[in-house]
Design a protein around this motif. Structure first.
Motif, PDB file in Angstrom:
ATOM      1  N   TYR A  62       0.866  -1.209  -0.122  1.00 39.74           N
ATOM      2  CA  TYR A  62       0.098   0.023  -0.109  1.00 39.74           C
ATOM      3  C   TYR A  62       0.888   1.361   0.107  1.00 39.74           C
ATOM      4  CZ  TYR A  62       0.949   0.430   5.156  1.00 39.74           C
ATOM      5  OH  TYR A  62       1.462   0.443   6.255  1.00 39.74           O
ATOM      6  N   ARG A  63       0.255   2.210  -0.401  1.00 34.16           N
ATOM      7  CA  ARG A  63       0.789   3.585  -0.354  1.00 34.16           C
ATOM      8  C   ARG A  63       0.057   4.523   0.490  1.00 34.16           C
ATOM      9  NH1 ARG A  63      -0.025   3.755  -5.733  1.00 34.16           N
ATOM     10  NH2 ARG A  63       1.775   2.819  -6.336  1.00 34.16           N
ATOM     11  N   VAL A  64       0.828   5.463   0.894  1.00 34.04           N
ATOM     12  CA  VAL A  64       0.411   6.587   1.897  1.00 34.04           C
ATOM     13  C   VAL A  64       0.570   8.014   1.194  1.00 34.04           C
ATOM     14  CG1 VAL A  64       0.036   7.880   4.049  1.00 34.04           C
ATOM     15  CG2 VAL A  64       0.146   5.257   3.804  1.00 34.04           C
ATOM     16  N   THR A  65      -0.196   8.736   0.779  1.00 31.93           N
ATOM     17  CA  THR A  65       0.281   9.989  -0.050  1.00 31.93           C
ATOM     18  C   THR A  65      -0.079  11.170   0.564  1.00 31.93           C
ATOM     19  OG1 THR A  65      -2.173   9.750  -0.994  1.00 31.93           O
ATOM     20  CG2 THR A  65      -0.163   9.079  -2.229  1.00 31.93           C
ATOM     21  N   ALA A  66      -0.478  11.138   1.927  1.00 32.21           N
ATOM     22  CA  ALA A  66      -0.326  12.546   2.654  1.00 32.21           C
ATOM     23  C   ALA A  66       0.121  12.274   4.037  1.00 32.21           C
ATOM     24  CB  ALA A  66      -2.052  12.881   2.680  1.00 32.21           C
ATOM     25  N   ARG A  67       0.497  13.431   4.598  1.00 31.82           N
ATOM     26  CA  ARG A  67       1.045  13.449   5.971  1.00 31.82           C
ATOM     27  C   ARG A  67       0.016  12.684   7.000  1.00 31.82           C
ATOM     28  NH1 ARG A  67       5.130  16.381   8.355  1.00 31.82           N
ATOM     29  NH2 ARG A  67       3.709  16.876  10.139  1.00 31.82           N
ATOM     30  N   PRO A  68       0.476  12.084   7.980  1.00 35.23           N
ATOM     31  CA  PRO A  68      -0.535  11.406   8.874  1.00 35.23           C
ATOM     32  C   PRO A  68      -0.894  12.615  10.101  1.00 35.23           C
ATOM     33  CG  PRO A  68       1.562  10.751   9.452  1.00 35.23           C
ATOM     34  CD  PRO A  68       1.732  11.458   8.025  1.00 35.23           C
ATOM     35  N   HIS A  69      -2.105  12.315  10.497  1.00 33.49           N
ATOM     36  CA  HIS A  69      -2.707  13.325  11.693  1.00 33.49           C
ATOM     37  C   HIS A  69      -2.174  13.276  12.884  1.00 33.49           C
ATOM     38  CE1 HIS A  69      -5.239  15.400   8.601  1.00 33.49           C
ATOM     39  NE2 HIS A  69      -5.635  14.245   8.224  1.00 33.49           N
TER      40      HIS A  69
ATOM     41  N   THR B 256      -8.663   9.046   4.679  1.00 35.64           N
ATOM     42  CA  THR B 256      -8.878   7.683   3.690  1.00 35.64           C
ATOM     43  C   THR B 256      -8.505   7.905   2.298  1.00 35.64           C
ATOM     44  OG1 THR B 256     -10.753   7.100   5.075  1.00 35.64           O
ATOM     45  CG2 THR B 256     -10.746   6.205   3.159  1.00 35.64           C
ATOM     46  N   PRO B 257      -8.710   8.969   1.831  1.00 35.30           N
ATOM     47  CA  PRO B 257      -8.207   9.230   0.381  1.00 35.30           C
ATOM     48  C   PRO B 257      -6.500   8.920   0.179  1.00 35.30           C
ATOM     49  CG  PRO B 257      -9.676  10.789   0.655  1.00 35.30           C
ATOM     50  CD  PRO B 257      -9.443  10.117   1.989  1.00 35.30           C
ATOM     51  N   ALA B 258      -5.991   8.993   1.308  1.00 35.32           N
ATOM     52  CA  ALA B 258      -4.519   9.037   1.190  1.00 35.32           C
ATOM     53  C   ALA B 258      -3.936   7.694   1.258  1.00 35.32           C
ATOM     54  CB  ALA B 258      -3.850  10.110   2.361  1.00 35.32           C
ATOM     55  N   VAL B 259      -4.772   6.840   1.384  1.00 27.99           N
ATOM     56  CA  VAL B 259      -4.517   5.568   1.531  1.00 27.99           C
ATOM     57  C   VAL B 259      -4.912   4.410   0.354  1.00 27.99           C
ATOM     58  CG1 VAL B 259      -4.317   3.257   2.821  1.00 27.99           C
ATOM     59  CG2 VAL B 259      -4.558   5.557   4.142  1.00 27.99           C
ATOM     60  N   THR B 260      -4.054   4.068  -0.453  1.00 27.68           N
ATOM     61  CA  THR B 260      -4.307   3.407  -1.552  1.00 27.68           C
ATOM     62  C   THR B 260      -3.659   2.054  -1.563  1.00 27.68           C
ATOM     63  OG1 THR B 260      -2.520   4.357  -2.915  1.00 27.68           O
ATOM     64  CG2 THR B 260      -4.982   5.349  -3.146  1.00 27.68           C
ATOM     65  N   LEU B 261      -4.323   1.131  -1.977  1.00 27.96           N
ATOM     66  CA  LEU B 261      -3.634  -0.498  -2.223  1.00 27.96           C
ATOM     67  C   LEU B 261      -3.229  -0.563  -3.471  1.00 27.96           C
ATOM     68  CD1 LEU B 261      -4.129  -3.190  -1.064  1.00 27.96           C
ATOM     69  CD2 LEU B 261      -6.001  -3.609  -2.480  1.00 27.96           C
TER      70      LEU B 261
END
Ligand SMILES: [Zn+2]
Ligand SMILES: [Zn+2]
Length: 159
Positions: free
Chosen positions: A23-30, A56-61
């Protein structure tokens, strides 16, 4: 103060133990939050589970097949737990009542070394084997507003 490496450059990459799921994370965590509630202890096999709070949209399979396990929290709320369909590694979970929020298991990141919890919740269930760093927020139970946790993260991991 605890030494905290910065959040690595995006995207953050992660995956399961067998390698099928990436998976890929495309934004900084909160937030990087450690939860010591009994459910998290069971699911983590440890005194706490550590989660990144993400939009949620920052997490993609990126690859692989996910299997969902729907569980009922003590609060009565439903939570979908996402696992690798092949090896069962717990990857993230999503509270059905808050679809905009996805919580990734920090240990599944390829590089999890920077992710030192900025808050610990449900400490009344903790057994002391994962003591909070000196600059973390601490709650015996859970704060009513998760933004309190997010504010501490923003303070300790400036953009
Ligand atoms: Zn797997
Ligand atoms: Zn928990």
């Amino acid at each position: 103060m605890t030494e905290r490496p910065p959040v690595p450059p995006l995207p953050l990459m992660g995956g399961c133990a067998c390698g099928a799921v990436r998976y890929r994370v495309t934004a900084r965590p909160h937030a990087v939050n450690a939860c010591h509630c009994k459910d998290c202890q069971r699911l983590a096999g440890a005194d706490a589970a550590i989660f990144l709070h993400l939009d949620t949209p920052a997490v993609t399979l990126a690859q692989g097949e996910i299997a969902f396990y729907r569980r009922t929290a003590d609060s009565g709320r439903l939570i979908d737990v996402a696992r690798c369909a092949a090896c069962g590694t717990r990857l993230w979970h999503a509270p059905l009542a808050v679809p905009e929020l996805t919580l990734i298991s920090a240990g599944t990141l390829d590089d999890s070394g920077w992710a030192i919890p900025t808050s610990h919740i449900w400490l009344k269930r903790a057994n002391g084997t994962m003591p909070p760093a000196d600059d973390t927020l601490r709650y015996d139970e859970s704060p009513t507003d998760r933004r309190i946790l997010w504010d501490r993260f923003a303070e300790l991991y400036p953009a």
